[in-house]
Design an enzyme around this catalytic site. Structure first.
Site, PDB file in Angstrom:
ATOM      1  CG  ASP A 299       6.762   4.635   2.964  1.00 43.95           C
ATOM      2  OD1 ASP A 299       6.003   4.669   1.980  1.00 43.95           O
ATOM      3  OD2 ASP A 299       7.045   3.591   3.608  1.00 43.95           O
ATOM      4  CB  ILE A 300       2.900   4.486   6.823  1.00 46.03           C
ATOM      5  CG1 ILE A 300       2.196   5.852   6.881  1.00 46.03           C
ATOM      6  CG2 ILE A 300       2.488   3.634   8.030  1.00 46.03           C
ATOM      7  CD1 ILE A 300       0.691   5.764   6.853  1.00 46.03           C
ATOM      8  CD  GLU A 343       2.674   2.407   1.558  1.00 46.82           C
ATOM      9  OE1 GLU A 343       3.620   1.636   1.394  1.00 46.82           O
ATOM     10  OE2 GLU A 343       1.631   2.382   0.849  1.00 46.82           O
TER      11      GLU A 343
END
Length: 430
Positions: A299-300, A343
Site C-alpha cells: 500500500d502506498i 493505491e
C-alpha cells in the site's frame, strides 16, 4: 492466467486416414464401371461375331457345294463310286463337316462319311447354329445342248455342331480377354489421370490441414497446386486459407480481449480479476505439490494526501511509476504482480517461502524509495514510501486461501500502525 485455446477440429495424431484409401476407392469404382461398359460392349460384339460366323459358315459351305457340284454330278451320272468317294472325302476332311453323303437319282449311296464321335448338342450350339447345320443340294448334269439339265443325284451334309461351338467359344475368349485387358488399361489410365490431377491435390490439402497448428491456424502450410489456381480445387484452397486466417484473427481478438480484461487500464499490470484466478490456481497447486506459497500486500503511504495536493493527474502518473518499479522486482515467468485496488498492490510468489518473500518485499520497498518521488504533504516521510504485509504458508502449515490473504492484509495494517515504510510479517509461517 492465460486461458487454453479451443482445439481446432483436425485429425488426431496417429489416426490420420490412410493416404491411399481415396485412390483405392477411385480405382475400384473406375474398374467396376470400365468392366460394366466393357461387358456391354463385349456382349454387342459377341452378337456381331455370332452373326458374322453364321454368315461366313453358310457362305463357305455354299461355295464348297457349288465347286464340287459338277464333279459330283459326273460321278452320279456315271455311277462312279471312286470319284464320289474322292469328292465326299474332300468335303469330310474339313473338321467343320460331321457327315456327308453323295447319292444317285435313285437314292443309292455312292459315297458316305460319318464322324464316329459327335459332340452332344447344347442349347448354345442350337441357338447359334441349329438352323444352318443341315445342307442338301441337287446334282444337275448337263447332257447336251438340246437337252435340259437333268437331276442325277444329290449331296447332303451335316456340319459339326461341336466344332462350330468350339470355334465360337474360342472367339469369345479372345473377345472377352481383349475386352478385359482394354477395360483394365482404360481404368488404370483414368485412375492415374484422376490421381494426378484430383486425388493427389486433395491429399496435399488434407496433409496441410493435419499439419496445421491449432494455436496458429492462420499460418497453415498452404499447398501450392499447380494447374489448379483457377479451378474448383484452387478455389477450395483459397477458401480454406481465408477461413483459417479468419479463425486466426478471431483467436487473436479473443486473446486480446482476454488480455485486456486481465490488465489494469491505468498501470498496465495485472488487475484484480487476474490476481483472483492466478492466486486460486497457485494455492491449489501448492497444496497438491506440497510447495510453499507467499503473498505480499503493498500500500502506498499517505496517497490520499498526495492526490489531494498534487492532483489526480500527478497521482495517476505516480501510480504508473510505482507499478513499473515494483513489477521489476519479481520474476514474471513465475510470480504475479497485480493492482489490488486504489493505491494497493499485491504479489503472489509460488514456491517462495517466508525468507524469500521477505527478501522480495525489501526489494520492493527499496525500488519505491529509489524513485525519490517528493511527498511534501506526507505525515511520516518527505518522499513517497510503501508499507507491506507478508504472509506465507509452507508444507505442514497449510491454511485456507482466504486466511492467507487475510493474514497478509493484517500485517499490512500493522506496518502502517508502526510508522509506515516497512515490511511486517510473522517469524513463523502462518
Amino acid at each position: 492466467m492465460k486461458s487454453p485455446r479451443p482445439r481446432f477440429p483436425l485429425s488426431a495424431p496417429g489416426k490420420a486416414p490412410k493416404k491411399g484409401s481415396l485412390t483405392t476407392k477411385q480405382a475400384l469404382l473406375t474398374l467396376l464401371f470400365a468392366m460394366l461398359i466393357s461387358g456391354v460392349a463385349g456382349s454387342i460384339e459377341l452378337l456381331s461375331h455370332a452373326t458374322n460366323m453364321r454368315q461366313e459358315t453358310e457362305q463357305r459351305i455354299t461355295q464348297q457345294l457349288a465347286v464340287v457340284n459338277g464333279a459330283a454330278a459326273e460321278a452320279a451320272f456315271q455311277l462312279n463310286p471312286d470319284l464320289a468317294h474322292q469328292i465326299a472325302y474332300g468335303l469330310f476332311s474339313d473338321n467343320e463337316v460331321a457327315w456327308v453323303s453323295i447319292r444317285d437319282d435313285f437314292g443309292r449311296s455312292l459315297a458316305e462319311f460319318d464322324s464316329p464321335e459327335r459332340a452332344d448338342s447344347t442349347w448354345l450350339s442350337q441357338y447359334l447354329f441349329g438352323d444352318i447345320l443341315h445342307h442338301q443340294t441337287a446334282l444337275a448334269y448337263y447332257i447336251g445342248s438340246d437337252m435340259p439339265e437333268a437331276i442325277v443325284g444329290e449331296i447332303e451334309l451335316t456340319l459339326a455342331e461341336g466344332y462350330l461351338t468350339q470355334q465360337f467359344l474360342a472367339r469369345i475368349y479372345t473377345v472377352v480377354g481383349v475386352s478385359i485387358l482394354e477395360a483394365f488399361i482404360l481404368s488404370m489410365l483414368v485412375v492415374a489421370f484422376f490421381h494426378l490431377f484430383i486425388t493427389r491435390p486433395l491429399l496435399k490439402v488434407h496433409a496441410a490441414i493435419t499439419q496445421t497448428d491449432p494455436n496458429r491456424p492462420g499460418q497453415w502450410p498452404k499447398p501450392a497446386l499447380r494447374g489448379h489456381q483457377h479451378d474448383e480445387l484452387g478455389h477450395l484452397v483459397d477458401s480454406l486459407d481465408h477461413l483459417l486466417k479468419a479463425f486466426q484473427q478471431g483467436l487473436e481478438q479473443r486473446d486480446q480481449l482476454h488480455h485486456l480484461s486481465n490488465i489494469d487500464g491505468l498501470t498496465g499490470v495485472a488487475n484484480r480479476r487476474q490476481f483472483d484466478e492466478f492466486y486460486q490456481h497457485q494455492w491449489r497447486l501448492a497444496q497438491q505439490m506440497q510447495q510453499p506459497l507467499s503473498v505480499i500486500f503493498i500500500d502506498i503511504d499517505n496517497f490520499k494526501e498526495f492526490n489531494d495536493h498534487y492532483g489526480h493527474t500527478m497521482g495517476d502518473d505516480t501510480l504508473r511509476a510505482v507499478a513499473k518499479a515494483l513489477n521489476q522486482c519479481i520474476d514474471p515467468a513465475r510470480d504475479l504482480f497485480a493492482r489490488y485496488g486504489g493505491e494497493e498492490f499485491v504479489c503472489v510468489l509460488p514456491g517462495q517461502d517466508h525468507d524469500d518473500a521477505i527478501n522480495i518485499a525489501n526489494c520492493l520497498r527499496e525500488a519505491v524509495l529509489s524513485l525519490a518521488i517528493p511527498h511534501a504533504f506526507s505525515s511520516t516521510h518527505s518522499d513517497l514510501t510503501v508499507s507491506m504485509g507478508v504472509a506465507s504458508m509452507s508444507p505442514g502449515f497449510f491454511i485456507s486461501a482466504e486466511a492467507l490473504i487475510e493474514h497478509a492484509d493484517q500485517h499490512l495494517y500493522h506496518a502502517k500502525r508502526l510508522g509506515r515504510n516497512r515490511v511486517e510479517t510473522r517469524k513463523r509461517p502462518a
